[in-house]
Scaffold this active site. Structure first.
Site, mmCIF file in Angstrom:
data_model
loop_
_atom_site.group_PDB
_atom_site.id
_atom_site.type_symbol
_atom_site.label_atom_id
_atom_site.label_comp_id
_atom_site.label_asym_id
_atom_site.label_seq_id
_atom_site.Cartn_x
_atom_site.Cartn_y
_atom_site.Cartn_z
ATOM 1 N N GLY A 68 3.841 -3.988 11.247
ATOM 2 C CA GLY A 68 2.757 -4.811 11.786
ATOM 3 C C GLY A 68 3.296 -6.064 12.468
ATOM 4 O O GLY A 68 2.906 -6.397 13.598
ATOM 5 N N ASN A 86 1.377 6.524 6.678
ATOM 6 C CA ASN A 86 1.714 7.903 6.277
ATOM 7 C C ASN A 86 0.978 8.338 5.011
ATOM 8 O O ASN A 86 0.618 7.493 4.210
ATOM 9 C CB ASN A 86 3.229 7.994 6.036
ATOM 10 C CG ASN A 86 3.957 8.298 7.326
ATOM 11 O OD1 ASN A 86 3.521 9.135 8.114
ATOM 12 N ND2 ASN A 86 5.063 7.607 7.559
ATOM 13 N N ALA A 97 0.309 -6.594 7.627
ATOM 14 C CA ALA A 97 1.269 -7.515 8.268
ATOM 15 C C ALA A 97 2.653 -7.326 7.679
ATOM 16 O O ALA A 97 3.364 -8.288 7.399
ATOM 17 C CB ALA A 97 0.783 -8.953 8.101
ATOM 18 N N GLY A 98 3.027 -6.086 7.460
ATOM 19 C CA GLY A 98 4.354 -5.782 6.917
ATOM 20 C C GLY A 98 5.387 -5.683 8.024
ATOM 21 O O GLY A 98 5.241 -6.303 9.088
ATOM 22 N N HIS A 99 6.414 -4.871 7.798
ATOM 23 C CA HIS A 99 7.501 -4.759 8.768
ATOM 24 C C HIS A 99 7.011 -4.283 10.129
ATOM 25 O O HIS A 99 7.311 -4.890 11.158
ATOM 26 C CB HIS A 99 8.560 -3.784 8.243
ATOM 27 C CG HIS A 99 9.380 -4.352 7.135
ATOM 28 N ND1 HIS A 99 9.217 -3.990 5.827
ATOM 29 C CD2 HIS A 99 10.363 -5.275 7.156
ATOM 30 C CE1 HIS A 99 10.070 -4.676 5.078
ATOM 31 N NE2 HIS A 99 10.777 -5.457 5.859
ATOM 32 N N ARG A 143 13.125 9.654 19.098
ATOM 33 C CA ARG A 143 14.326 9.962 18.292
ATOM 34 C C ARG A 143 15.085 11.127 18.914
ATOM 35 O O ARG A 143 16.309 11.085 19.066
ATOM 36 C CB ARG A 143 13.903 10.298 16.854
ATOM 37 C CG ARG A 143 13.488 9.060 16.100
ATOM 38 C CD ARG A 143 13.058 9.358 14.680
ATOM 39 N NE ARG A 143 12.857 8.100 13.955
ATOM 40 C CZ ARG A 143 11.977 7.926 12.983
ATOM 41 N NH1 ARG A 143 11.216 8.936 12.594
ATOM 42 N NH2 ARG A 143 11.855 6.750 12.392
ATOM 43 N N ARG A 157 3.205 13.010 -4.551
ATOM 44 C CA ARG A 157 2.769 12.968 -3.167
ATOM 45 C C ARG A 157 1.248 12.826 -3.096
ATOM 46 O O ARG A 157 0.709 12.104 -2.276
ATOM 47 C CB ARG A 157 3.226 14.250 -2.464
ATOM 48 C CG ARG A 157 3.742 14.022 -1.067
ATOM 49 C CD ARG A 157 4.359 15.268 -0.548
ATOM 50 N NE ARG A 157 3.390 16.356 -0.590
ATOM 51 C CZ ARG A 157 3.068 17.101 0.462
ATOM 52 N NH1 ARG A 157 3.610 16.859 1.630
ATOM 53 N NH2 ARG A 157 2.216 18.082 0.345
ATOM 54 N N HIS A 199 3.771 15.147 11.663
ATOM 55 C CA HIS A 199 4.908 14.248 11.562
ATOM 56 C C HIS A 199 5.746 14.706 10.369
ATOM 57 O O HIS A 199 5.223 14.879 9.282
ATOM 58 C CB HIS A 199 4.374 12.835 11.330
ATOM 59 C CG HIS A 199 5.408 11.770 11.425
ATOM 60 N ND1 HIS A 199 6.436 11.783 12.328
ATOM 61 C CD2 HIS A 199 5.546 10.618 10.734
ATOM 62 C CE1 HIS A 199 7.156 10.693 12.175
ATOM 63 N NE2 HIS A 199 6.644 9.971 11.216
HETATM 64 N N1 APR Z 1 -5.407 -4.152 3.306
HETATM 65 C C1 APR Z 1 -4.579 -4.820 4.135
HETATM 66 N N2 APR Z 1 -3.247 -4.708 4.063
HETATM 67 C C2 APR Z 1 -2.731 -3.907 3.130
HETATM 68 C C3 APR Z 1 -3.543 -3.174 2.227
HETATM 69 C C4 APR Z 1 -4.945 -3.323 2.348
HETATM 70 N N3 APR Z 1 -5.782 -2.678 1.536
HETATM 71 N N4 APR Z 1 -2.737 -2.452 1.420
HETATM 72 C C5 APR Z 1 -1.472 -2.716 1.791
HETATM 73 N N5 APR Z 1 -1.457 -3.596 2.817
HETATM 74 C C6 APR Z 1 -0.307 -4.187 3.507
HETATM 75 C C7 APR Z 1 0.809 -4.598 2.555
HETATM 76 O O1 APR Z 1 0.502 -5.808 1.894
HETATM 77 C C8 APR Z 1 1.993 -4.730 3.526
HETATM 78 O O2 APR Z 1 2.117 -6.033 4.055
HETATM 79 O O3 APR Z 1 0.310 -3.251 4.369
HETATM 80 C C9 APR Z 1 1.616 -3.752 4.662
HETATM 81 C C10 APR Z 1 2.579 -2.579 4.790
HETATM 82 O O4 APR Z 1 3.782 -3.088 5.234
HETATM 83 P P1 APR Z 1 5.210 -2.535 4.775
HETATM 84 O O5 APR Z 1 5.169 -2.255 3.304
HETATM 85 O O6 APR Z 1 6.258 -3.459 5.314
HETATM 86 O O7 APR Z 1 5.292 -1.105 5.479
HETATM 87 P P2 APR Z 1 5.791 -0.737 6.957
HETATM 88 O O8 APR Z 1 7.265 -0.489 6.922
HETATM 89 O O9 APR Z 1 5.262 -1.690 7.959
HETATM 90 O O10 APR Z 1 5.098 0.689 7.142
HETATM 91 C C11 APR Z 1 3.698 0.788 7.240
HETATM 92 O O11 APR Z 1 3.678 2.839 8.454
HETATM 93 O O12 APR Z 1 5.486 4.134 9.085
HETATM 94 C C12 APR Z 1 4.425 4.005 8.205
HETATM 95 O O13 APR Z 1 5.152 5.123 6.206
HETATM 96 C C13 APR Z 1 4.900 3.878 6.776
HETATM 97 O O14 APR Z 1 2.739 4.045 5.793
HETATM 98 C C14 APR Z 1 3.776 3.138 6.164
HETATM 99 C C15 APR Z 1 3.253 2.242 7.281
#
Ligand code: APR
Length: 312
Positions: free
Chosen positions: A15, A123, A11-13, A154, A91, A178
């Site tokens: 999501g 990624n 549920a990050g950016h 893009r 990496r 990618h």
């Molecule tokens: N289970 C559930 N959620 C998780 C877990 C897990 N085991 N590990 C991490 N997360 C959650 C984090 O808590 C965070 O809320 O995944 C979310 C990732 O969100 P962001 O850090 O905001 O990343 P975001 O910018 O959404 O990118 C997500 O997509 O484009 C790709 O490279 C980018 O791999 C990255 C992914």
């Protein structure tokens, strides 16, 4: 068509942005799942999105949670969970950390949403899609990765800017992994049906291809803290809509290859037909010798990342 449900793990950016798009376009009910320690922000984002419903005129349910039971009955599960590379992290470290996230998430999906179609964004996405395919045991048509729609978007944006024309009138195809090794097919790039080579000089096209390859890094540099999420979320939205509405769209997607384009046992971006069964078909287009060589180099780069995987 009954009510549709999409679960988003992470549920990050990206999501949360995708959750808003799915709700606002009334495509599906949404479950936004994160780790237990992030359950509250997930619930907060879900509630905030719900509260825009009376204004934007949607009634879809949006639920924030950390409980995998809530993803039961999902038609699609999107995986955006993972960590970004931090200073000091190699990496290979990143690959293994995100692979263990994929293992955890895939376990939850197998248990509670065994009939879903999975779309991976985390990624390095080609390798993570491969990991999820292997770990899930799902049929190959039901495990997709997203990169080509974003890379193509893009590319289309930059071409439209250079010509001062509508972005939506530019079409084209980007293949391969990618990142730096993606392969834009110039032969397929047109503006309202007119070949790009008739509209832009070669050096301008080359500069656009180069900028497209580095498109993710450009946004990272500007944001300062985090990576792109509006266009990535839009790209997943397009794939989810194609599946939920059985649109039979011809879109680039990362899919498991068994001989197509001469590759085996690898997940790579290729043109696909997307409908209710996920990847209905891989579409093979003729490539020039140069494009073939570029695609091979791209596949080699993905193989190298794959070799760092531990469990898949
Ligand atoms: N289970 C559930 N959620 C998780 C877990 C897990 N085991 N590990 C991490 N997360 C959650 C984090 O808590 C965070 O809320 O995944 C979310 C990732 O969100 P962001 O850090 O905001 O990343 P975001 O910018 O959404 O990118 C997500 O997509 O484009 C790709 O490279 C980018 O791999 C990255 C992914």
């Amino acid at each position: 068509m009954g009510k549709r449900k999409v679960a988003i793990i992470g549920a990050g950016h990206t999501g949360a942005t995708l959750a808003f798009m799915l709700a606002e376009k009334t495509l599906a009910d949404v479950v936004l799942l994160d780790k237990p320690e992030n359950e509250k922000p997930a619930r907060g984002k879900a509630l905030d999105i719900s509260e825009s419903g009376p204004i934007f005129n949607f009634n879809n349910k949006i639920k924030g949670t950390s409980d995998y039971q809530d993803i039961t009955g999902s038609d699609i599960v999107v995986i955006t969970a993972g960590v970004a590379r931090k200073p000091g992290m190699s990496r290979d470290d990143l690959i293994q950390i995100n692979e263990s996230v994929m293992a955890q998430v895939t376990e939850g999906i197998k248990t509670y949403a065994p009939d879903s179609t999975i779309i991976v964004l985390t990624n390095p996405v080609d390798a993570m899609t491969y990991a999820v395919y292997k770990l899930s045991g799902f049929p190959k048509n039901r495990v997709l990765g997203q990169s080509g729609i974003l890379d193509t978007a893009r590319y289309r944006t930059f071409i439209a800017e250079a010509l001062d024309v509508a972005r939506t009138d530019v079409s084209g195809l980007v293949l391969g992994g990618h990142g730096d090794t993606m392969v834009p097919l110039l032969s397929t790039t047109t503006v309202g049906g007119v070949p790009i080579t008739e509209l832009l000089e070669q050096d301008k096209i080359d500069a656009i291809v180069d900028r497209t390859r580095k498109g993710g890094a450009e946004i990272v540099g500007l944001l300062g803290n985090g990576s792109a999420y509006y266009a990535p979320a839009a790209a997943i939205f397009e794939m989810a809509a194609a599946i939920l509405k059985d649109e039979r769209r011809v879109l680039p997607a990362i899919t498991y290859l068994e001989g197509e384009y001469g590759f085996n046992d690898i997940c790579l971006g290729v043109p696909t037909l997307i409908g209710e069964n996920g990847v209905e078909q891989v579409i093979e287009t003729k490539l020039s010798d140069d494009e073939k060589a570029q695609l091979k180099a791209s596949a080699d780069a993905v193989e190298e990342v794959k070799s760092a995987l531990k469990y898949s």
